[in-house]
Each structure stands twice: as structure tokens, then as C-alpha cells.
Enzyme design. Structure first.
Site, PDB file in Angstrom:
ATOM      1  N   SER A  49       0.932  -0.593  -0.483  1.00  0.00           N
ATOM      2  CA  SER A  49      -0.063   0.183   0.246  1.00  0.00           C
ATOM      3  C   SER A  49       0.838   1.105  -0.021  1.00  0.00           C
ATOM      4  O   SER A  49       0.307   2.480  -0.704  1.00  0.00           O
ATOM      5  CB  SER A  49      -1.024   0.324   1.096  1.00  0.00           C
ATOM      6  OG  SER A  49      -0.637  -0.444   2.295  1.00  0.00           O
TER       7      SER A  49
ATOM      8  N   CYS B 276      -7.176  -6.469   0.248  1.00  0.00           N
ATOM      9  CA  CYS B 276      -5.508  -6.501   1.208  1.00  0.00           C
ATOM     10  C   CYS B 276      -5.046  -4.931   1.103  1.00  0.00           C
ATOM     11  O   CYS B 276      -5.833  -4.208   1.871  1.00  0.00           O
ATOM     12  CB  CYS B 276      -4.643  -7.697   0.675  1.00  0.00           C
ATOM     13  SG  CYS B 276      -3.130  -8.009   2.084  1.00  0.00           S
TER      14      CYS B 276
ATOM     15  N   ARG C 292      -2.244  -2.726   9.798  1.00  0.00           N
ATOM     16  CA  ARG C 292      -1.401  -3.181   8.541  1.00  0.00           C
ATOM     17  C   ARG C 292      -0.627  -3.991   8.796  1.00  0.00           C
ATOM     18  O   ARG C 292      -0.135  -4.493  10.723  1.00  0.00           O
ATOM     19  CB  ARG C 292      -0.716  -1.929   7.890  1.00  0.00           C
ATOM     20  CG  ARG C 292      -0.968  -1.461   6.842  1.00  0.00           C
ATOM     21  CD  ARG C 292       0.279  -0.265   6.753  1.00  0.00           C
ATOM     22  NE  ARG C 292       0.943  -1.073   5.576  1.00  0.00           N
ATOM     23  CZ  ARG C 292       2.271  -0.140   5.654  1.00  0.00           C
ATOM     24  NH1 ARG C 292       2.606   0.374   5.864  1.00  0.00           N
ATOM     25  NH2 ARG C 292       2.326  -1.192   4.541  1.00  0.00           N
TER      26      ARG C 292
ATOM     27  N   ILE D   7      -1.477 -12.555   2.995  1.00  0.00           N
ATOM     28  CA  ILE D   7      -0.573 -12.696   2.460  1.00  0.00           C
ATOM     29  C   ILE D   7      -0.048 -11.331   3.357  1.00  0.00           C
ATOM     30  O   ILE D   7      -1.021 -10.324   2.430  1.00  0.00           O
ATOM     31  CB  ILE D   7      -0.141 -12.550   1.287  1.00  0.00           C
ATOM     32  CG1 ILE D   7      -0.791 -14.140   0.342  1.00  0.00           C
ATOM     33  CG2 ILE D   7       1.442 -12.310   0.989  1.00  0.00           C
ATOM     34  CD1 ILE D   7      -1.396 -13.832  -0.635  1.00  0.00           C
ATOM     35  N   ARG D   8       0.816 -11.396   4.461  1.00  0.00           N
ATOM     36  CA  ARG D   8       0.877 -10.887   5.262  1.00  0.00           C
ATOM     37  C   ARG D   8      -0.421  -9.538   4.952  1.00  0.00           C
ATOM     38  O   ARG D   8       0.139  -8.112   5.202  1.00  0.00           O
ATOM     39  CB  ARG D   8       1.989  -9.481   4.324  1.00  0.00           C
ATOM     40  CG  ARG D   8       3.608 -10.344   4.259  1.00  0.00           C
ATOM     41  CD  ARG D   8       4.577  -9.632   4.134  1.00  0.00           C
ATOM     42  NE  ARG D   8       4.526  -9.405   2.779  1.00  0.00           N
ATOM     43  CZ  ARG D   8       4.705  -8.126   1.908  1.00  0.00           C
ATOM     44  NH1 ARG D   8       4.157  -7.036   2.849  1.00  0.00           N
ATOM     45  NH2 ARG D   8       3.962  -8.167   0.741  1.00  0.00           N
TER      46      ARG D   8
ATOM     47  N   HIS E 144      -7.095 -13.003  -0.428  1.00  0.00           N
ATOM     48  CA  HIS E 144      -6.735 -12.823  -1.536  1.00  0.00           C
ATOM     49  C   HIS E 144      -8.269 -13.703  -2.496  1.00  0.00           C
ATOM     50  O   HIS E 144      -7.247 -14.710  -2.862  1.00  0.00           O
ATOM     51  CB  HIS E 144      -5.452 -13.284  -2.052  1.00  0.00           C
ATOM     52  CG  HIS E 144      -4.558 -11.431  -1.777  1.00  0.00           C
ATOM     53  ND1 HIS E 144      -3.817 -10.951  -2.339  1.00  0.00           N
ATOM     54  CD2 HIS E 144      -4.035 -11.831  -0.083  1.00  0.00           C
ATOM     55  CE1 HIS E 144      -2.817 -10.263  -2.170  1.00  0.00           C
ATOM     56  NE2 HIS E 144      -3.263 -10.519  -0.860  1.00  0.00           N
TER      57      HIS E 144
ATOM     58  N   GLU F 286      -8.121 -13.551  -5.594  1.00  0.00           N
ATOM     59  CA  GLU F 286      -7.857 -13.533  -6.780  1.00  0.00           C
ATOM     60  C   GLU F 286      -6.655 -14.849  -7.205  1.00  0.00           C
ATOM     61  O   GLU F 286      -6.197 -15.449  -8.363  1.00  0.00           O
ATOM     62  CB  GLU F 286      -7.556 -12.494  -7.638  1.00  0.00           C
ATOM     63  CG  GLU F 286      -5.686 -11.879  -7.015  1.00  0.00           C
ATOM     64  CD  GLU F 286      -5.931 -10.904  -4.824  1.00  0.00           C
ATOM     65  OE1 GLU F 286      -7.035 -11.665  -4.833  1.00  0.00           O
ATOM     66  OE2 GLU F 286      -4.267 -11.007  -4.901  1.00  0.00           O
TER      67      GLU F 286
HETATM   68  N1  GLN Z   1       1.873  -5.237   3.741  1.00  0.00           N
HETATM   69  C1  GLN Z   1       0.755  -4.747   2.777  1.00  0.00           C
HETATM   70  C2  GLN Z   1       0.598  -3.727   3.071  1.00  0.00           C
HETATM   71  O1  GLN Z   1       0.563  -3.659   4.334  1.00  0.00           O
HETATM   72  C3  GLN Z   1      -0.055  -6.122   2.221  1.00  0.00           C
HETATM   73  C4  GLN Z   1       0.083  -7.328   1.824  1.00  0.00           C
HETATM   74  C5  GLN Z   1      -0.763  -7.498   0.353  1.00  0.00           C
HETATM   75  O2  GLN Z   1      -1.660  -6.497  -0.449  1.00  0.00           O
HETATM   76  N2  GLN Z   1      -0.666  -8.582   0.487  1.00  0.00           N
HETATM   77  O3  GLN Z   1       0.044  -2.470   2.210  1.00  0.00           O
END
Ligand code: GLN
Length: 201
Positions: A53, A83, A110, A139-140, A175, A177
């Protein structure tokens, strides 16, 4: 619309825009990569994809994208952030604080799952999508810490909302997708076209 198919843009500066294009095709929509503000014209909907982001913000702040995206949302066309895209849409971003569009009344943290649970999958049964459980890929991912009264929670996982909507603005911390299951994209952009049954179209 293209041959009766809805044309859905994907903000394509950075991140997993190509996977969203495949998911949109599976959902019966026509993907369109968006890199300039002018590209927003003639779209029936828009995705802000996952990625980083902070990087996306740098692109968005270099030109009047904030105004353009707020106008897009005001035009009642579905807008879907996944995300990192969900982070961009939020009213308030923490950990650390970061500028955002303020189009969806939620506070989002985040990298909310920390290093131990950096990336993982889970499944959830989502009433809006029918009986078959949906695989959720994180994912994160951020965590949606709180939502305003206008926000509908479409899916939860581990006690947190993971898919929410406010009118036709949608956000998912997972996600959709990344799997072959097209139901989330279909729900947002498909025949229901993001309509809220409780609102007049
Ligand atoms: N950790 C990312 C962020 O803070 C987001 C992770 C993702 O989009 N898979 O922007």
C-alpha cells in the site's frame, strides 16, 4: 460493457493485478488495466489490488487520484479493495498510521497477523456465497479492527471481519484472486452487480 460483459478496471501500478484479471475473466467480466486517471472512464467497476500500500500511495499521490477515486465511488460503481487495496480504502489506517481514501468506515491494522502468521490459508462459510466454503488466502494481511454502523460484514475469520461492504465499496483482507473460486468477484461485479438488496438500485 463489452459484448454484454462488464468492464472492470484494476489499478495496475504494482501488486497482483494480473491475478485479478484472470479472476475477473473466470467471473465473466472483462478486465481492463488502469494506469492513468483517464482509464477510469467507461468502467463498470474497479479493483484496488493487493501489493504494497505504501508503494501504491506514492503513485496515487503524484496525481489527483484521490479526487478521481472518490468520484468513482460516488458514481455508485462497485469499488473493491483487496489486502493493500483494502488499506487504501479505509477510513483509518494504523500500525503505522498512513493516508487513505476514507471510502469505507473501518479501522485497519497493517500487517496485523505479525511474522508468525505472515501468510496462511483458512476456509470460511459465507452466507452471501452459498453453501460451499470459501478458501481464504492471507498474505501479510491487515486486520480490520473495527467497522462503522454503515458497514456490513460479509465474512469473518478468527473473530475479525475479512470481507466487508459499505454500499458498493467492498474490502477483503484476503486474496480472492489467488484461488480458482470466482464467487467473490461474481458477487461484487456479477449479476448482483454489488447491489444491496436493502437499498433501491
Ligand atoms: N502488507 C501490505 C501492506 O501493508 C499488504 C499485503 C498484501 O496486499 N498482500 O500494504
Amino acid at each position: 460493457m463489452t459484448n454484454g460483459r462488464r468492464r472492470v478496471g484494476i489499478l495496475s501500478f504494482q501488486g497482483d493485478f494480473a491475478a485479478h484479471a484472470r479472476a475477473l475473466r473466470r467471473a465473466g467480466a472483462e478486465p481492463s488495466f488502469v494506469r492513468r486517471i483517464d482509464d477510469l472512464a467507461h468502467l463498470d467497476g474497479l479493483i484496488l489490488p493487493g501489493g504494497e500500500s505504501t508503494t501504491m500511495l506514492r503513485f496515487l499521490q503524484a496525481e489527483p487520484w484521490f479526487d478521481a477515486l472518490r468520484e468513482f465511488a460516488a458514481s455508485e460503481r462497485p469499488l473493491f479493495g483487496t489486502c493493500a487495496g483494502a488499506i487504501l480504502l479505509a477510513q483509518s489506517v494504523i500500525h503505522p498510521a498512513q493516508t487513505s481514501l476514507g471510502l469505507l468506515d473501518m479501522t485497519i491494522r497493517r500487517n496485523g497477523y505479525g511474522r508468525q502468521l505472515d501468510s496462511f490459508t483458512d476456509t470460511a462459510c459465507i452466507t452471501a456465497l452459498g453453501e460451499a466454503p470459501l478458501e481464504l488466502v492471507f498474505i501479510r494481511a491487515p486486520i480490520i479492527e473495527s467497522v462503522g454502523t454503515e458497514v456490513e460484514v460479509l465474512a469473518e475469520c478468527g473473530g475479525y471481519p475479512v470481507w466487508v461492504r459499505q454500499g458498493r465499496v467492498f474490502a477483503a483482507t484476503f486474496h480472492p484472486e489467488m484461488t480458482d473460486d470466482a464467487r467473490v468477484h461474481q458477487f461484487v461485479f456479477g449479476s448482483g452487480f454489488g447491489r444491496d438488496v436493502n437499498r433501491s438500485a
